[in-house]
Design a protein around this motif. Structure first.
Motif, short mmCIF file in Angstrom:
data_model
loop_
_atom_site.label_atom_id
_atom_site.label_comp_id
_atom_site.label_asym_id
_atom_site.label_seq_id
_atom_site.Cartn_x
_atom_site.Cartn_y
_atom_site.Cartn_z
N ALA A 195 43.35 47.00 29.87
CA ALA A 195 42.80 47.11 30.79
C ALA A 195 42.18 48.49 31.03
O ALA A 195 43.21 49.47 30.89
CB ALA A 195 43.20 46.59 31.94
N ASP A 197 45.01 37.69 30.59
CA ASP A 197 46.21 38.51 29.55
C ASP A 197 45.57 38.64 28.27
O ASP A 197 45.24 39.63 27.53
CB ASP A 197 47.40 38.29 30.11
CG ASP A 197 48.11 38.73 31.21
OD1 ASP A 197 47.45 39.18 31.85
OD2 ASP A 197 49.15 38.64 31.39
N TYR A 212 42.08 48.63 37.43
CA TYR A 212 42.82 47.74 37.99
C TYR A 212 42.35 47.52 39.42
O TYR A 212 42.43 48.51 39.97
CB TYR A 212 44.08 48.01 37.80
CG TYR A 212 45.27 46.76 37.89
CD1 TYR A 212 45.67 46.23 39.10
CD2 TYR A 212 45.64 46.13 36.81
CE1 TYR A 212 46.29 45.15 39.24
CE2 TYR A 212 46.28 44.91 36.69
CZ TYR A 212 46.82 44.55 38.10
OH TYR A 212 47.49 43.47 37.75
N GLY A 249 48.97 45.28 33.38
CA GLY A 249 47.65 45.01 33.19
C GLY A 249 47.10 46.02 32.36
O GLY A 249 46.28 45.81 31.42
N ARG A 280 42.44 38.29 36.59
CA ARG A 280 43.72 37.88 35.41
C ARG A 280 44.09 36.43 35.36
O ARG A 280 44.41 35.92 34.29
CB ARG A 280 44.79 38.87 35.95
CG ARG A 280 46.00 38.85 35.03
CD ARG A 280 47.18 39.91 35.36
NE ARG A 280 47.79 39.98 34.35
CZ ARG A 280 49.19 40.97 34.47
NH1 ARG A 280 49.34 41.60 35.52
NH2 ARG A 280 49.86 41.00 33.55
N LEU A 337 37.16 41.22 34.80
CA LEU A 337 38.23 40.20 34.52
C LEU A 337 39.35 39.66 35.68
O LEU A 337 40.04 40.51 35.74
CB LEU A 337 39.01 40.51 33.17
CG LEU A 337 39.84 39.45 32.46
CD1 LEU A 337 39.23 38.23 32.24
CD2 LEU A 337 40.36 40.33 31.32
N MET A 365 40.58 44.93 35.48
CA MET A 365 41.16 43.53 35.69
C MET A 365 41.32 43.30 37.35
O MET A 365 41.60 44.46 37.81
CB MET A 365 42.58 43.57 35.14
CG MET A 365 43.28 42.62 35.24
SD MET A 365 44.95 42.43 34.07
CE MET A 365 43.98 41.86 32.64
N CYS A 422 42.07 39.99 27.65
CA CYS A 422 42.10 41.50 27.76
C CYS A 422 42.49 42.13 26.45
O CYS A 422 42.20 43.08 25.92
CB CYS A 422 43.04 41.81 28.99
SG CYS A 422 42.96 43.64 29.33
N ARG A 423 43.74 41.43 26.01
CA ARG A 423 44.49 41.91 24.92
C ARG A 423 43.43 41.74 23.62
O ARG A 423 43.27 42.74 22.75
CB ARG A 423 45.53 41.20 24.42
CG ARG A 423 46.36 41.70 23.31
CD ARG A 423 47.40 40.99 22.93
NE ARG A 423 48.59 40.79 24.13
CZ ARG A 423 48.88 39.82 25.15
NH1 ARG A 423 48.16 38.69 24.87
NH2 ARG A 423 49.56 40.05 25.88
N VAL A 471 36.99 47.32 30.50
CA VAL A 471 37.70 46.15 31.29
C VAL A 471 38.33 46.54 32.58
O VAL A 471 39.11 47.47 32.61
CB VAL A 471 38.92 45.40 30.58
CG1 VAL A 471 39.36 44.25 31.36
CG2 VAL A 471 38.23 44.81 29.13
#
Length: 221
Positions: free
Chosen positions: A95, A60, A98, A90, A52, A50, A77, A63-64, A75
């Protein structure tokens, strides 16, 4: 493994998709947050890569929303921001991992495989069923210690079956896990792939057909 790539830069999105396909990871691509949430509703992905900063619905919020689902995909990010606070933010959104841009592609693949193992805590990094050994990270399959050359799709199908060798997996489930959204559900692709796997892995056949139900690696009478 089935992955959704959410990236609004077409060239980067296609590069990620093509690279994942070379690793026997089926990947679908969408370019905005709204399309991402629709795709996650329709398909059981193992992971979402994903970006951002995507349009329509920000990464965001995507993701939430995904983090609130149960079950949900992992996930990873992606962002151009390198600050510690950006990474913390993140991860706080839900997430699981990252990566900052630019990133090395082998690292993305390694992190996807690591995340894929989390729901299967009892499974090692290397899968073994009887005398067959599959290493997702090295993209290698051996039987009785001898290397077996498989196509990307053959490898992906075998990995799905080996992750739960006692389960009976239908052709539809294999299409959903090992192919992308462009797969034609009315073809004999799965049957052909299973036949090729049996031929390459050799006797005794490690994959059994359960009539009317699908395929399994369990020992059947």
């Amino acid at each position: 493994m089935r992955v959704l790539v959410v990236e609004d830069e077409p060239l980067l999105a296609e590069a990620i998709r093509a690279g994942l396909e070379l690793q026997s990871i089926a990947a679908d691509v969408v370019g905005d947050g709204e399309a991402a949430l629709i795709a996650v509703d329709l398909t059981s992905y193992d992971a979402v890569v994903l970006d951002r900063d995507i349009p329509v619905i920000h990464g965001d919020e995507v993701c939430r929303t995904i983090a609130e689902r149960s079950p949900r995909p992992a996930v990873i990010m992606l962002t151009a921001a390198h600050s510690l606070q950006s990474r913390v933010d993140g991860l706080a959104l839900g997430a699981d991992d990252y990566l900052t841009k630019p990133f090395e592609f082998p690292e993305l693949v390694a992190r996807l495989h690591a995340l894929a193992r989390r729901p299967f805590a009892a499974q090692p990094a290397v899968l073994e069923v009887r005398d067959i050994r599959l290493d997702p990270t090295r993209h290698e399959v051996t039987r009785r210690g001898h290397f077996v050359h498989l196509t990307r799709k053959e490898f992906a199908v075998l990995e799905v079956l080996m992750r739960d060798p006692d389960a009976v997996v239908s052709a539809e489930q294999l299409l959903a896990r090992a192919w992308d959204e462009n797969a034609n559900p009315f073809t004999h692709t799965v049957k052909v792939t299973i036949s090729a796997l049996r031929r390459k892995l050799g006797e005794p056949w490690p994959i059994s057909t359960v009539t009317g139900a699908g395929y399994t690696m369990r020992i059947t009478p």
